[in-house]
Design a protein around this motif. Structure first.
Motif, PDB file in Angstrom:
ATOM      1  N   SER A  10      40.376  -1.806 -17.126  1.00 45.28           N
ATOM      2  CA  SER A  10      40.098  -0.931 -18.254  1.00 45.28           C
ATOM      3  C   SER A  10      40.674  -1.547 -19.532  1.00 45.28           C
ATOM      4  CB  SER A  10      40.703   0.455 -18.023  1.00 45.28           C
ATOM      5  OG  SER A  10      40.449   1.301 -19.122  1.00 45.28           O
ATOM      6  N   PRO A  11      39.816  -1.907 -20.507  1.00 47.91           N
ATOM      7  CA  PRO A  11      38.356  -1.863 -20.440  1.00 47.91           C
ATOM      8  C   PRO A  11      37.819  -2.915 -19.468  1.00 47.91           C
ATOM      9  CG  PRO A  11      39.035  -3.079 -22.383  1.00 47.91           C
ATOM     10  CD  PRO A  11      40.300  -2.510 -21.776  1.00 47.91           C
ATOM     11  N   SER A  12      36.553  -2.784 -19.080  1.00 48.35           N
ATOM     12  CA  SER A  12      35.938  -3.803 -18.238  1.00 48.35           C
ATOM     13  C   SER A  12      35.741  -5.083 -19.052  1.00 48.35           C
ATOM     14  CB  SER A  12      34.590  -3.308 -17.716  1.00 48.35           C
ATOM     15  OG  SER A  12      33.644  -3.247 -18.777  1.00 48.35           O
ATOM     16  N   LYS A  13      35.431  -6.170 -18.357  1.00 47.06           N
ATOM     17  CA  LYS A  13      35.213  -7.431 -19.068  1.00 47.06           C
ATOM     18  C   LYS A  13      34.054  -7.318 -20.053  1.00 47.06           C
ATOM     19  CE  LYS A  13      36.897 -10.002 -15.064  1.00 47.06           C
ATOM     20  NZ  LYS A  13      36.533 -10.906 -13.940  1.00 47.06           N
ATOM     21  N   ILE A  14      32.957  -6.710 -19.619  1.00 48.51           N
ATOM     22  CA  ILE A  14      31.802  -6.576 -20.506  1.00 48.51           C
ATOM     23  C   ILE A  14      32.130  -5.682 -21.690  1.00 48.51           C
ATOM     24  CG2 ILE A  14      29.508  -5.524 -20.674  1.00 48.51           C
ATOM     25  CD1 ILE A  14      29.399  -8.334 -19.648  1.00 48.51           C
ATOM     26  N   LEU A  17      34.172  -7.792 -24.078  1.00 46.30           N
ATOM     27  CA  LEU A  17      33.364  -8.798 -24.763  1.00 46.30           C
ATOM     28  C   LEU A  17      32.392  -8.170 -25.747  1.00 46.30           C
ATOM     29  CD1 LEU A  17      32.624 -11.277 -21.833  1.00 46.30           C
ATOM     30  CD2 LEU A  17      34.231 -11.567 -23.725  1.00 46.30           C
ATOM     31  N   ALA A  18      31.921  -6.969 -25.443  1.00 49.50           N
ATOM     32  CA  ALA A  18      30.996  -6.294 -26.354  1.00 49.50           C
ATOM     33  C   ALA A  18      31.646  -6.027 -27.706  1.00 49.50           C
ATOM     34  CB  ALA A  18      30.515  -4.992 -25.736  1.00 49.50           C
ATOM     35  N   ALA A  19      32.967  -5.855 -27.708  1.00 50.81           N
ATOM     36  CA  ALA A  19      33.687  -5.643 -28.966  1.00 50.81           C
ATOM     37  C   ALA A  19      34.070  -6.953 -29.637  1.00 50.81           C
ATOM     38  CB  ALA A  19      34.939  -4.803 -28.705  1.00 50.81           C
ATOM     39  N   TRP A  20      34.278  -8.011 -28.846  1.00 53.93           N
ATOM     40  CA  TRP A  20      34.807  -9.269 -29.377  1.00 53.93           C
ATOM     41  C   TRP A  20      33.728 -10.280 -29.739  1.00 53.93           C
ATOM     42  CZ3 TRP A  20      35.085 -14.371 -27.322  1.00 53.93           C
ATOM     43  CH2 TRP A  20      35.985 -15.226 -27.976  1.00 53.93           C
ATOM     44  N   VAL A  21      32.741 -10.463 -28.866  1.00 53.41           N
ATOM     45  CA  VAL A  21      31.732 -11.511 -29.069  1.00 53.41           C
ATOM     46  C   VAL A  21      30.983 -11.372 -30.397  1.00 53.41           C
ATOM     47  CG1 VAL A  21      29.502 -12.387 -28.199  1.00 53.41           C
ATOM     48  CG2 VAL A  21      31.433 -12.122 -26.634  1.00 53.41           C
ATOM     49  N   PRO A  22      30.536 -10.172 -30.808  1.00 49.51           N
ATOM     50  CA  PRO A  22      29.768 -10.097 -32.057  1.00 49.51           C
ATOM     51  C   PRO A  22      30.530 -10.562 -33.287  1.00 49.51           C
ATOM     52  CG  PRO A  22      29.451  -8.115 -30.745  1.00 49.51           C
ATOM     53  CD  PRO A  22      30.565  -8.880 -30.105  1.00 49.51           C
ATOM     54  N   ARG A  23      31.858 -10.611 -33.217  1.00 45.23           N
ATOM     55  CA  ARG A  23      32.656 -11.043 -34.364  1.00 45.23           C
ATOM     56  C   ARG A  23      32.811 -12.563 -34.444  1.00 45.23           C
ATOM     57  NH1 ARG A  23      36.325  -7.167 -32.223  1.00 45.23           N
ATOM     58  NH2 ARG A  23      37.937  -8.772 -32.019  1.00 45.23           N
ATOM     59  N   GLN A  24      32.339 -13.270 -33.411  1.00 45.23           N
ATOM     60  CA  GLN A  24      32.488 -14.728 -33.387  1.00 45.23           C
ATOM     61  C   GLN A  24      31.293 -15.386 -34.080  1.00 45.23           C
ATOM     62  OE1 GLN A  24      35.564 -15.321 -32.268  1.00 45.23           O
ATOM     63  NE2 GLN A  24      35.485 -13.103 -31.918  1.00 45.23           N
ATOM     64  N   VAL A  25      31.542 -16.537 -34.701  1.00 45.07           N
ATOM     65  CA  VAL A  25      30.484 -17.212 -35.455  1.00 45.07           C
ATOM     66  C   VAL A  25      29.319 -17.575 -34.553  1.00 45.07           C
ATOM     67  CG1 VAL A  25      31.553 -19.503 -35.193  1.00 45.07           C
ATOM     68  CG2 VAL A  25      29.998 -19.060 -37.106  1.00 45.07           C
ATOM     69  N   TRP A  26      29.600 -17.873 -33.282  1.00 44.70           N
ATOM     70  CA  TRP A  26      28.532 -18.216 -32.339  1.00 44.70           C
ATOM     71  C   TRP A  26      27.956 -16.973 -31.659  1.00 44.70           C
ATOM     72  CZ3 TRP A  26      30.471 -16.248 -27.921  1.00 44.70           C
ATOM     73  CH2 TRP A  26      31.867 -16.207 -27.797  1.00 44.70           C
ATOM     74  N   GLY A  27      28.577 -15.804 -31.884  1.00 41.34           N
ATOM     75  CA  GLY A  27      28.095 -14.578 -31.250  1.00 41.34           C
ATOM     76  C   GLY A  27      26.902 -13.980 -31.962  1.00 41.34           C
ATOM     77  N   GLY A  32      24.177  -5.450 -26.410  1.00 39.52           N
ATOM     78  CA  GLY A  32      23.514  -5.287 -25.120  1.00 39.52           C
ATOM     79  C   GLY A  32      23.890  -6.359 -24.119  1.00 39.52           C
ATOM     80  N   LEU A  33      25.174  -6.698 -24.007  1.00 36.95           N
ATOM     81  CA  LEU A  33      25.595  -7.815 -23.162  1.00 36.95           C
ATOM     82  C   LEU A  33      25.482  -7.480 -21.682  1.00 36.95           C
ATOM     83  CD1 LEU A  33      28.823  -9.005 -25.023  1.00 36.95           C
ATOM     84  CD2 LEU A  33      26.434  -9.625 -25.446  1.00 36.95           C
ATOM     85  N   ALA A  34      25.081  -8.488 -20.898  1.00 39.23           N
ATOM     86  CA  ALA A  34      25.030  -8.370 -19.439  1.00 39.23           C
ATOM     87  C   ALA A  34      25.535  -9.674 -18.838  1.00 39.23           C
ATOM     88  CB  ALA A  34      23.609  -8.086 -18.962  1.00 39.23           C
TER      89      ALA A  34
END
Length: 211
Positions: A10-14, A17-27, A32-34
């Protein structure tokens, strides 16, 4: 051997990542991550969990996200913290961008230079211990017995498709966007396969000063 416990996060990995990945330059604002699966490497000291996840975004992009899991914060890596998690067996865990964690960087370089493979998965279940097949299989292009140099003063830089790590005499490129054009042939690489792939995909590339 990577030890995995039957547990809840808690939280799960997804979710993390749903909160972190969109903030990255490559994100690129990914949503809708899976998860498509992942591969693990061993920490020789057995203290740090090392896992790389392959993630499909809602708009069809394929991302590669190395992570490390630690029992305590990693000094100086505050900007690389993905999330703090509660593991129902191990307790609090700090999840970091693996490209900022020297334990993960060394594991990736070692696999690439020495022809290494993903770690075997030992799954600790309520009814015993099982060996679980990996969802992603990887292989480095180097040769067993190759000396891995000291990786001092690791620096990283992100682009829209990759993270480039300068670690001692090694330059390691982690492909973040696996749907982007395949890079030119490199001195060394790590390639992987997973269900639905027609041929091994280049995941990491490396070169050394000596090369």
């Amino acid at each position: 051997m990577a030890v995995i416990h039957q547990a809840e996060l808690s939280p799960s990995k997804i979710e993390a990542l749903a909160a972190w990945v969109p903030r990255q330059v490559w994100g690129g604002g990914a949503d809708g991550l899976a998860s498509l699966g992942g591969y693990r490497f061993d920490d020789p000291d057995g203290a740090v969990g090392i896992e790389t996840l392959l993630i499909r975004t809602g708009d069809g992009r394929l991302l590669q996200v190395p992570l490390t899991y630690r029992a305590a914060p990693l000094a100086g890596a505050e900007d690389a913290l993905v999330a703090t998690m509660e593991h129902s067996v191990l307790g609090p865990r700090w999840a970091y961008d693996g490209c900022a964690d020297p334990v993960c960087v060394r594991a990736m370089v070692t696999a690439v230079l020495t022809g290494g493979h993903e770690a075997e998965l030992e799954y600790h279940h309520s009814d015993g211990i099982r060996i679980r097949p990996p969802t992603v299989r990887v292989a480095g292009s180097g040769s067993a017995g190759t000396a891995v140099p000291a990786l001092d003063a690791i620096t990283r830089s992100d682009t829209a498709t990759a993270t480039v790590l300068e670690a001692g005499p090694v330059t390691l490129t982690v492909r973040r966007r696996l749907d982007s054009p395949v890079p030119a042939e490199a001195q060394y690489d790590l390639r992987g396969t997973w269900p639905g792939t027609d041929e091994p995909a280049v995941l990491l590339t490396a070169s050394t000063v000596e090369g």
